[in-house]
Design a protein around this motif. Structure first.
Motif, short mmCIF file in Angstrom:
data_model
loop_
_atom_site.label_atom_id
_atom_site.label_comp_id
_atom_site.label_asym_id
_atom_site.label_seq_id
_atom_site.Cartn_x
_atom_site.Cartn_y
_atom_site.Cartn_z
N LEU A 113 3.98 1.49 -1.18
CA LEU A 113 4.62 1.62 -2.49
C LEU A 113 3.64 2.18 -3.51
O LEU A 113 4.02 3.00 -4.37
CB LEU A 113 5.13 0.25 -2.96
CG LEU A 113 6.31 -0.34 -2.17
CD1 LEU A 113 6.71 -1.70 -2.74
CD2 LEU A 113 7.52 0.61 -2.18
N GLN A 114 2.38 1.76 -3.42
CA GLN A 114 1.35 2.31 -4.30
C GLN A 114 1.22 3.82 -4.11
O GLN A 114 1.14 4.58 -5.10
CB GLN A 114 0.00 1.63 -4.02
CG GLN A 114 -0.09 0.19 -4.44
CD GLN A 114 -0.40 0.05 -5.92
OE1 GLN A 114 -0.47 1.04 -6.64
NE2 GLN A 114 -0.59 -1.18 -6.39
N ASN A 115 1.19 4.25 -2.87
CA ASN A 115 1.05 5.68 -2.59
C ASN A 115 2.24 6.47 -3.15
O ASN A 115 2.06 7.54 -3.76
CB ASN A 115 0.95 5.91 -1.08
CG ASN A 115 -0.33 5.36 -0.49
OD1 ASN A 115 -1.31 5.13 -1.21
ND2 ASN A 115 -0.34 5.12 0.82
N HIS B 289 4.22 5.55 -5.59
CA HIS B 289 4.18 5.44 -7.05
C HIS B 289 3.20 6.46 -7.63
O HIS B 289 3.51 7.14 -8.62
CB HIS B 289 3.78 4.01 -7.42
CG HIS B 289 3.68 3.77 -8.89
ND1 HIS B 289 4.77 3.73 -9.72
CD2 HIS B 289 2.60 3.55 -9.69
CE1 HIS B 289 4.38 3.51 -10.96
NE2 HIS B 289 3.07 3.38 -10.98
N ARG B 290 2.04 6.60 -7.02
CA ARG B 290 1.04 7.55 -7.51
C ARG B 290 1.52 8.99 -7.36
O ARG B 290 1.14 9.87 -8.15
CB ARG B 290 -0.28 7.35 -6.76
CG ARG B 290 -1.08 6.13 -7.21
CD ARG B 290 -2.48 6.17 -6.65
NE ARG B 290 -2.50 5.95 -5.22
CZ ARG B 290 -2.66 4.77 -4.64
NH1 ARG B 290 -2.81 3.67 -5.40
NH2 ARG B 290 -2.66 4.66 -3.32
N PHE C 163 8.66 -0.72 -10.45
CA PHE C 163 7.41 -1.17 -9.84
C PHE C 163 6.25 -0.70 -10.70
O PHE C 163 6.09 0.49 -10.95
CB PHE C 163 7.31 -0.59 -8.42
CG PHE C 163 6.02 -0.85 -7.71
CD1 PHE C 163 5.71 -2.12 -7.25
CD2 PHE C 163 5.11 0.18 -7.49
CE1 PHE C 163 4.52 -2.36 -6.57
CE2 PHE C 163 3.93 -0.05 -6.81
CZ PHE C 163 3.63 -1.33 -6.36
N GLY D 229 2.96 -1.11 -10.13
CA GLY D 229 1.85 -0.56 -9.37
C GLY D 229 0.52 -1.21 -9.62
O GLY D 229 -0.52 -0.67 -9.21
N GLU D 230 0.52 -2.39 -10.25
CA GLU D 230 -0.76 -2.99 -10.57
C GLU D 230 -1.35 -3.79 -9.41
O GLU D 230 -2.56 -4.03 -9.36
CB GLU D 230 -0.62 -3.90 -11.81
CG GLU D 230 0.15 -5.20 -11.60
CD GLU D 230 1.65 -5.02 -11.68
OE1 GLU D 230 2.40 -6.00 -11.54
OE2 GLU D 230 2.07 -3.87 -11.86
N LYS D 231 -0.51 -4.23 -8.48
CA LYS D 231 -1.01 -5.03 -7.36
C LYS D 231 -1.64 -4.13 -6.31
O LYS D 231 -1.12 -3.06 -5.99
CB LYS D 231 0.13 -5.84 -6.73
CG LYS D 231 0.67 -6.95 -7.62
CD LYS D 231 1.71 -7.75 -6.87
CE LYS D 231 2.24 -8.89 -7.73
NZ LYS D 231 3.28 -9.69 -7.02
N THR D 232 -2.76 -4.56 -5.79
CA THR D 232 -3.44 -3.82 -4.73
C THR D 232 -3.90 -4.79 -3.65
O THR D 232 -4.09 -5.98 -3.91
CB THR D 232 -4.65 -3.03 -5.25
OG1 THR D 232 -5.57 -3.95 -5.87
CG2 THR D 232 -4.22 -1.98 -6.26
N ILE E 231 9.90 3.79 -8.05
CA ILE E 231 10.00 2.60 -7.20
C ILE E 231 10.68 1.51 -8.00
O ILE E 231 10.25 1.18 -9.12
CB ILE E 231 8.61 2.11 -6.74
CG1 ILE E 231 7.78 3.28 -6.20
CG2 ILE E 231 8.75 1.01 -5.71
CD1 ILE E 231 8.34 3.93 -4.98
N ASP F 107 0.83 -1.21 0.00
CA ASP F 107 0.00 0.00 0.00
C ASP F 107 0.87 1.26 0.00
O ASP F 107 0.56 2.24 -0.68
CB ASP F 107 -0.93 -0.02 1.21
CG ASP F 107 -2.09 0.95 1.07
OD1 ASP F 107 -2.65 1.04 -0.05
OD2 ASP F 107 -2.42 1.63 2.05
#
Length: 455
Positions: A359-361, A363-364, A434, A436-439, A369, A357
């Motif tokens: 890494l997603q933040n 990345h956005r 990275f 970023g497709e995994k959630t 990453i 989560d």
């Protein structure tokens, strides 16, 4: 009788909840943590009271004494730098309470054999003292080799002191170290899991320091064991740094303080100042339950907000708190080149889930990453513009930044910064972006947020 006992536990729970709500943020890390413990004590006192006694407080020692010592350090730093010097060194000096140490030589040591060879060379070449502190000590081939080398030097009459964290070295028990103690070496275990201790059992000593004759030292990510000191197929990618010069005296004093906490005796007052050995300016960063604040966290936040060109961070585990995550997000939005390099898969699957989560933040927000592919990446490094590099033992997670005993070194030498940048570029060349497709499912995300402080 049962009803009376139940009422007593409930009353104790509410009293404990009120006491916790009155605790300082420094003692319980955050207002959220304080409220969570208060609710836990009020609703489930029979479980919460023993849990809090074991894990609740994150600071060790008398708070008033710690605050007095910290203010004394800051007064010295303010006199040293003044309030009008806004250079990074001066700002860090005032925040950390640590003076700038000049005349040092700092060298990066890779893992996979290089650090192991350096360590054995220093053990064999020491003349008077060998002080070693490590979090993890594995009873494998490398662990036996280092133990036997230390035992040989103890038989030669050297002062050999080995300090290990009791949890990190749980697989290397007293019997394993008998050849060393029989030869005259001393072994201490920090904060024993079983027995009497003044500290909470979850306060672990994650520091690593390898000190020889108060003249040369090393620190960083490496522990003692095959993954850190060999070049086999299961070896990790790790990073240590060798330090020679006046800054070694600060590491020796820190070791002596931790040795005393583990029940040993060393004369830190008699430590001599190490002679100058190079042109690197460094500052020691000491963090842990024995400090009223969180210096490594404060240093990171300050350096990130000051950065104008780049913030490159290498860490095996990325589980930041909100403030650190926000600082990196703002830096990326300001146009700073923010890059995070983490292992594709670490040795802790739960930590990998918890980081997703975050890494997603990042990345956005525009942070780069990168997932290091070849092997487990255990290096710890943070590079800020062309000004400074932070090396040491701390990971970018809640445990390292707010619970563990940790140490780090800020180096402001141009050679150190160039060497660190070159190393990061080699990591980047072996990494994949990275996507970023995994959630995480919202339920899993909530669960990860709850257990993050334990990882």
């Amino acid at each position: 009788m049962i009803d009376l006992a139940s009422h007593i536990w409930t009353a104790l729970g509410f009293i404990g909840a009120l006491l916790i709500l009155g605790r300082s943020d420094n003692e319980l890390r955050s207002r959220g943590s304080r409220i969570a413990w208060a609710l836990f004590l009020a609703t489930a006192p029979t479980v919460a009271i023993p849990m809090f006694l074991l894990f609740g407080n994150r600071k060790f020692g008398v708070v008033a004494e710690l605050a007095e010592r910290r203010e004394r350090e800051r007064r010295i730093a303010r006199r040293t730098y003044g309030q009008r010097d806004h250079s990074l060194q001066a700002v860090m000096g005032r925040i950390l309470g640590q003076p700038l140490s000049g005349g040092n030589r700092l060298e990066l040591l890779g893992c996979r054999g290089e650090a192991g060879a350096w360590l054995l060379q220093q053990i064999e070449g020491a003349q008077q003292k060998i002080w070693i502190q490590t979090y993890q000590y594995l009873p494998d081939a490398s662990g036996r080799k280092i133990r036997d080398a230390l035992a040989a030097r103890a038989r030669d009459g050297l002062e050999v002191c080995l300090l290990v964290d009791d949890y990190g070295a749980m697989t290397a028990r007293h019997r394993f170290f008998r050849p060393l103690t029989a030869a005259g070496g001393q072994v201490r275990r920090f904060n024993p899991l079983i027995g009497v201790s003044r500290m909470r059992s979850n306060l672990r000593n994650h520091r690593k320091a390898y000190i020889f004759d108060e003249r040369i030292a090393a620190s960083g990510g490496i522990n003692i064991g095959d993954p850190y000191l060999t070049d086999g197929p299961r070896a990790w990618e790790d990073l240590a740094f060798a330090l020679e010069g006046p800054a070694v005296t600060g590491l020796a004093r820190l070791f002596a303080a931790d040795w005393r906490r583990a029940g040993g005796r060393l004369d830190s007052a008699g430590l001599r100042r190490s002679p100058e050995a190079g042109d690197a300016d460094v500052q020691l960063v000491v963090s842990g339950p024995d400090r009223t604040d969180d210096p490594i966290f404060a240093a990171l936040i300050t350096a990130i907000y000051r950065a104008e060109q780049r913030v490159w961070i290498v860490t095996p585990y990325y589980i930041p708190n909100e403030e650190l995550e926000y600082a990196l997000t703002i830096a990326a939005l300001r146009g700073v080149d923010v890059r995070l390099i983490v292992p594709r898969r670490s040795n802790h699957p739960l930590a990998d889930l918890a980081r997703l989560d975050h890494l997603q933040n990042a990345h956005r927000a525009g942070c780069g990453i990168f997932l290091y592919q070849p092997r487990m990446l255990h290096s710890k490094l943070a590079l800020f513009d062309d000004d400074a590099v932070l090396l040491g033992t701390a990971n970018l997670d809640v445990r390292s930044l707010f619970l563990n005993f940790e140490l780090g070194v800020f180096s402001y030498g141009a050679a150190s910064v160039r060497a660190a940048a070159t190393l990061v570029e080699t990591y980047l060349a072996a990494s994949e972006p990275f996507a970023g497709e995994k959630t995480l499912h919202p339920l899993s995300r909530g669960l990860m947020r709850i257990i993050e402080p334990l990882l």
